[in-house]
Design a protein around this motif. Structure first.
Motif, PDB file in Angstrom:
ATOM      1  N   GLY A  20      26.682  33.379  46.264  1.00  0.00           N
ATOM      2  CA  GLY A  20      27.405  32.107  46.370  1.00  0.00           C
ATOM      3  C   GLY A  20      28.880  32.185  46.039  1.00  0.00           C
ATOM      4  N   ILE A  21      29.315  33.263  45.388  1.00  0.00           N
ATOM      5  CA  ILE A  21      30.741  33.413  45.039  1.00  0.00           C
ATOM      6  C   ILE A  21      31.446  34.164  46.169  1.00  0.00           C
ATOM      7  CG2 ILE A  21      32.399  34.420  43.411  1.00  0.00           C
ATOM      8  CD1 ILE A  21      30.766  32.281  42.034  1.00  0.00           C
ATOM      9  N   ILE A  22      32.596  33.635  46.611  1.00  0.00           N
ATOM     10  CA  ILE A  22      33.461  34.390  47.529  1.00  0.00           C
ATOM     11  C   ILE A  22      34.585  34.961  46.679  1.00  0.00           C
ATOM     12  CG2 ILE A  22      34.956  34.314  49.556  1.00  0.00           C
ATOM     13  CD1 ILE A  22      33.321  31.851  50.472  1.00  0.00           C
ATOM     14  N   PHE A  23      34.526  36.247  46.439  1.00  0.00           N
ATOM     15  CA  PHE A  23      35.442  36.908  45.511  1.00  0.00           C
ATOM     16  C   PHE A  23      36.731  37.279  46.224  1.00  0.00           C
ATOM     17  CE2 PHE A  23      37.133  40.365  42.957  1.00  0.00           C
ATOM     18  CZ  PHE A  23      36.898  39.941  41.666  1.00  0.00           C
ATOM     19  N   LYS A  24      37.865  36.885  45.636  1.00  0.00           N
ATOM     20  CA  LYS A  24      39.185  37.234  46.175  1.00  0.00           C
ATOM     21  C   LYS A  24      39.593  38.585  45.588  1.00  0.00           C
ATOM     22  CE  LYS A  24      39.839  33.384  48.415  1.00  0.00           C
ATOM     23  NZ  LYS A  24      39.630  33.411  49.858  1.00  0.00           N
ATOM     24  N   ASP A  25      39.504  39.603  46.388  1.00  0.00           N
ATOM     25  CA  ASP A  25      39.782  40.978  45.951  1.00  0.00           C
ATOM     26  C   ASP A  25      41.264  41.295  46.193  1.00  0.00           C
ATOM     27  OD1 ASP A  25      39.767  43.683  45.404  1.00  0.00           O
ATOM     28  OD2 ASP A  25      38.712  44.228  47.258  1.00  0.00           O
ATOM     29  N   SER A  60      41.503  41.596  33.181  1.00  0.00           N
ATOM     30  CA  SER A  60      42.285  42.798  33.413  1.00  0.00           C
ATOM     31  C   SER A  60      43.328  42.612  34.511  1.00  0.00           C
ATOM     32  CB  SER A  60      41.367  43.949  33.809  1.00  0.00           C
ATOM     33  OG  SER A  60      40.680  43.604  35.021  1.00  0.00           O
ATOM     34  N   ARG A  61      43.013  41.750  35.453  1.00  0.00           N
ATOM     35  CA  ARG A  61      43.918  41.642  36.602  1.00  0.00           C
ATOM     36  C   ARG A  61      45.235  40.968  36.251  1.00  0.00           C
ATOM     37  NH1 ARG A  61      40.121  38.762  40.360  1.00  0.00           N
ATOM     38  NH2 ARG A  61      38.513  38.916  38.771  1.00  0.00           N
ATOM     39  N   GLY A  62      45.247  40.238  35.148  1.00  0.00           N
ATOM     40  CA  GLY A  62      46.499  39.610  34.706  1.00  0.00           C
ATOM     41  C   GLY A  62      47.485  40.613  34.123  1.00  0.00           C
ATOM     42  N   LEU A  97      33.062  31.093  32.627  1.00  0.00           N
ATOM     43  CA  LEU A  97      33.666  31.511  33.888  1.00  0.00           C
ATOM     44  C   LEU A  97      32.909  30.916  35.069  1.00  0.00           C
ATOM     45  CD1 LEU A  97      34.034  35.368  33.579  1.00  0.00           C
ATOM     46  CD2 LEU A  97      35.827  33.848  34.373  1.00  0.00           C
ATOM     47  N   GLU A  98      33.513  31.052  36.295  1.00  0.00           N
ATOM     48  CA  GLU A  98      32.806  30.664  37.521  1.00  0.00           C
ATOM     49  C   GLU A  98      31.468  31.410  37.600  1.00  0.00           C
ATOM     50  OE1 GLU A  98      34.964  31.671  41.089  1.00  0.00           O
ATOM     51  OE2 GLU A  98      33.726  30.400  42.355  1.00  0.00           O
ATOM     52  N   TYR A  99      31.417  32.624  37.014  1.00  0.00           N
ATOM     53  CA  TYR A  99      30.201  33.436  37.125  1.00  0.00           C
ATOM     54  C   TYR A  99      29.764  34.056  35.799  1.00  0.00           C
ATOM     55  CZ  TYR A  99      34.271  36.365  38.309  1.00  0.00           C
ATOM     56  OH  TYR A  99      35.497  36.937  38.360  1.00  0.00           O
ATOM     57  N   GLY A 100      29.817  33.272  34.702  1.00  0.00           N
ATOM     58  CA  GLY A 100      29.323  33.796  33.441  1.00  0.00           C
ATOM     59  C   GLY A 100      30.088  33.242  32.252  1.00  0.00           C
ATOM     60  N   ASP A 122      46.040  36.750  37.560  1.00  0.00           N
ATOM     61  CA  ASP A 122      46.086  36.900  39.025  1.00  0.00           C
ATOM     62  C   ASP A 122      45.587  35.648  39.723  1.00  0.00           C
ATOM     63  OD1 ASP A 122      43.381  37.422  38.209  1.00  0.00           O
ATOM     64  OD2 ASP A 122      42.998  38.347  40.161  1.00  0.00           O
ATOM     65  N   LEU A 123      44.586  34.970  39.115  1.00  0.00           N
ATOM     66  CA  LEU A 123      43.881  33.928  39.857  1.00  0.00           C
ATOM     67  C   LEU A 123      43.418  32.803  38.932  1.00  0.00           C
ATOM     68  CD1 LEU A 123      41.364  34.495  42.666  1.00  0.00           C
ATOM     69  CD2 LEU A 123      40.585  33.226  40.655  1.00  0.00           C
ATOM     70  N   LEU A 124      43.635  31.563  39.392  1.00  0.00           N
ATOM     71  CA  LEU A 124      43.116  30.375  38.704  1.00  0.00           C
ATOM     72  C   LEU A 124      41.906  29.882  39.484  1.00  0.00           C
ATOM     73  CD1 LEU A 124      43.419  28.025  36.612  1.00  0.00           C
ATOM     74  CD2 LEU A 124      44.902  26.900  38.297  1.00  0.00           C
ATOM     75  N   ALA A 125      40.748  29.851  38.818  1.00  0.00           N
ATOM     76  CA  ALA A 125      39.534  29.319  39.469  1.00  0.00           C
ATOM     77  C   ALA A 125      39.150  28.029  38.754  1.00  0.00           C
ATOM     78  CB  ALA A 125      38.431  30.374  39.469  1.00  0.00           C
ATOM     79  N   THR A 126      38.148  28.074  37.859  1.00  0.00           N
ATOM     80  CA  THR A 126      37.761  26.846  37.140  1.00  0.00           C
ATOM     81  C   THR A 126      38.749  26.496  36.024  1.00  0.00           C
ATOM     82  OG1 THR A 126      36.481  28.040  35.485  1.00  0.00           O
ATOM     83  CG2 THR A 126      35.328  27.398  37.503  1.00  0.00           C
ATOM     84  N   ALA A 152      45.610  30.411  43.472  1.00  0.00           N
ATOM     85  CA  ALA A 152      44.915  29.274  42.853  1.00  0.00           C
ATOM     86  C   ALA A 152      43.815  28.799  43.808  1.00  0.00           C
ATOM     87  CB  ALA A 152      45.892  28.145  42.565  1.00  0.00           C
ATOM     88  N   LEU A 153      42.584  28.733  43.302  1.00  0.00           N
ATOM     89  CA  LEU A 153      41.465  28.186  44.087  1.00  0.00           C
ATOM     90  C   LEU A 153      41.397  26.697  43.761  1.00  0.00           C
ATOM     91  CD1 LEU A 153      38.731  30.974  43.574  1.00  0.00           C
ATOM     92  CD2 LEU A 153      40.558  30.835  45.302  1.00  0.00           C
ATOM     93  N   ASP A 154      42.196  25.897  44.481  1.00  0.00           N
ATOM     94  CA  ASP A 154      42.372  24.488  44.106  1.00  0.00           C
ATOM     95  C   ASP A 154      41.072  23.690  44.154  1.00  0.00           C
ATOM     96  OD1 ASP A 154      45.021  24.786  43.486  1.00  0.00           O
ATOM     97  OD2 ASP A 154      45.745  24.184  45.465  1.00  0.00           O
TER      98      ASP A 154
HETATM   99  N1  LIG Z   1      36.300  33.675  43.443  1.00  0.00           N
HETATM  100  C1  LIG Z   1      36.961  34.503  42.623  1.00  0.00           C
HETATM  101  N2  LIG Z   1      37.578  35.602  43.092  1.00  0.00           N
HETATM  102  C2  LIG Z   1      38.233  36.444  42.269  1.00  0.00           C
HETATM  103  N3  LIG Z   1      38.331  36.239  40.957  1.00  0.00           N
HETATM  104  C3  LIG Z   1      37.730  35.157  40.446  1.00  0.00           C
HETATM  105  N4  LIG Z   1      37.667  34.687  39.191  1.00  0.00           N
HETATM  106  C4  LIG Z   1      36.929  33.564  39.212  1.00  0.00           C
HETATM  107  N5  LIG Z   1      36.529  33.259  40.437  1.00  0.00           N
HETATM  108  C5  LIG Z   1      37.023  34.248  41.241  1.00  0.00           C
END
Ligand SMILES: Nc1ncnc2[nH]cnc12
Ligand SMILES: O=P(O)(O)OC[C@H]1O[C@H](OP(=O)(O)OP(=O)(O)O)[C@H](O)[C@@H]1O
Length: 175
Positions: A20-25, A60-62, A97-100, A122-126, A152-154
């Protein structure tokens, strides 16, 4: 335009790390040295009028662009790390987190009272991670000057969770 370049380069990975998660790599960005330089310059452009004493980057990505940005701006960088990684005395904050769930720590002498801190990730999610980071900075008496993200995942409403901290939120690419 930088937003388009970022969106063309980031790789979407479906069902990672959970269904269900679309991960932004962002790893394809890291292979493009020119784009990395442009991103760092664009991050600086967004905050150049602000008074910032240091940048706090979130593991780590920050760390990747947080350190580059601090170096370009000629100011210190401090790492906010996941549980049990920092060797000296720390302050600690748990978060979801979005996933934990996880916890962030910061060395207790990383920030002095009254210092103005730009939080970078790197990324703003929840927003759970960066709210925890904000609480850590406030525990040490730091002032949050602003927030800097590449993505940013608005649709996950992270910006709304940051409203209580009354600091500007910048990103280069929104979804
Ligand atoms: N969808 C996502 N992709 C990459 N990093 C995340 N961190 C939280 N949600 C993410
Ligand atoms: O806004 P949130 O819902 O809190 O999610 C955003 C956080 O999730 C990712 O980190 P992750 O915890 O996956 O760790 P990593 O940077 O070590 O990959 C990302 O780098 C942010 O730190």
């Amino acid at each position: 335009m930088i937003e388009l370049r970022i969106k063309q380069t980031v790789r979407d990975v479906t069902d990672f790390p959970k269904p269900g998660i679309i991960f932004k790599d962002i790893t394809p960005i890291l292979k493009d040295a020119g784009l990395c330089r442009e991103i760092t310059a664009a991050l600086q452009e967004q905050v150049k009028e602000m008074k910032i004493d240091l940048i706090a980057g979130i593991e780590s990505r920050g760390f990747l662009f947080g350190m580059s940005l601090a170096n370009l701006m000629g100011i210190p960088f401090v790492p906010m790390r996941k549980s049990g990684k920092l060797p000296y005395k720390t302050v600690r904050q748990e978060y979801d987190l979005e996933y934990g769930s996880a916890a962030l720590e910061l060395h207790e002498d990383a920030i002095f009272a009254g210092q103005r801190v730009l939080i970078h990730d790197d990324l703003l999610a929840t927003g759970g991670t960066v709210v925890a980071a904000s609480k850590l900075i406030e525990k040490l008496g730091g002032e949050i000057a602003g927030y800097s993200f590449i993505i940013a995942l608005d649709f996950l409403k992270g910006r709304e969770r940051l409203k209580g901290f009354s600091a500007p939120v910048y990103s280069l690419a929104s979804y």
